[in-house]
Design an enzyme around this catalytic site. Structure first.
Site, short mmCIF file in Angstrom:
data_model
loop_
_atom_site.label_atom_id
_atom_site.label_comp_id
_atom_site.label_asym_id
_atom_site.label_seq_id
_atom_site.Cartn_x
_atom_site.Cartn_y
_atom_site.Cartn_z
CG HIS A 8 -0.20 0.08 2.53
ND1 HIS A 8 0.35 1.25 3.01
CD2 HIS A 8 0.08 -0.87 3.44
CE1 HIS A 8 0.93 1.02 4.17
NE2 HIS A 8 0.79 -0.26 4.45
CD GLU A 81 2.02 -5.42 8.46
OE1 GLU A 81 2.22 -6.66 8.55
OE2 GLU A 81 2.76 -4.65 7.80
#
Length: 202
Positions: A8, A81
């Site tokens: 990202h 994550e």
């Protein structure tokens, strides 16, 4: 099969130096620009599907990278994550005195100590390995775009290359870049790491 790996774009938490696992943190203007640049770099990449983290910073990045393209998307929690629990959106300077004992234990033995009310590295590794085991479900695809996070992508590379999980630190996945792993008959080869080049068919 080729796995195209994209982290990202830059987030507000990245800029502030905060632990950001599952906590929402938006892309900065720079992060949006990084994703738009990847849209240009990967314009001709023949993605069959995109596999994306549940977290909005990854989903926003994926939308920008694939803008104007109709690529089937799968949202997978295995690509989230690592979860830092009570340490989410906290700076390490604060943790050294606000949660000193647990933070010191984690810094000393990050592979086995667990962030307070969070996810330890061993559990995180098992989660990423579950994702690897699911890749067979996409055996009909030649090109999978994976949009995720540094921890996940670094660990994914290490484990696909049959290296120990702790070897993830050898593979820092940068923002605004693309990487690629080719898998043939169960054998993975890291072909590209952190490229800022335009991809063109060979």
């Amino acid at each position: 099969m080729r796995l195209w790996l994209v982290r990202h774009g830059e987030t507000e938490a990245n800029v502030a130096g905060l632990y950001s696992g599952h906590a929402p943190t938006p892309l900065t203007e720079k992060g949006i620009g990084q994703a738009k640049t990847l849209h240009t770099l990967l314009r001709h990449a023949p993605f069959d599907r995109v596999l994306c983290s549940e977290l909005e910073r990854a989903r926003h990045t994926a939308r920008l990278v694939l803008e104007g393209r109709d690529v089937p998307q799968h949202i997978l929690p295995e690509l989230n994550e690592m979860y830092f629990g009570d340490w989410e959106m906290r700076h390490h300077r604060d943790l050294t005195h606000e949660d000193a004992e647990s933070y010191a234990a984690w810094c000393t033995d990050w592979q086995n100590a667990v962030p307070t009310n969070g996810e330890g590295f061993q559990a995180f590794t098992r989660r990423v390995e579950r994702f690897i085991s699911r890749l067979d479900a996409f055996s009909d695809c030649q090109n999978l775009l994976i949009v995720s996070h540094q921890g996940v992508l670094s660990l994914l590379i290490a484990r696909l290359l049959t290296m120990p999980a702790a070897s993830l630190w050898h593979f820092r996945v940068e923002q605004g870049c693309w990487s690629a792993i080719d898998i043939c008959e169960g054998f993975a080869t890291l072909k590209v790491l952190n490229s800022r080049a335009v991809w063109r068919p060979e």
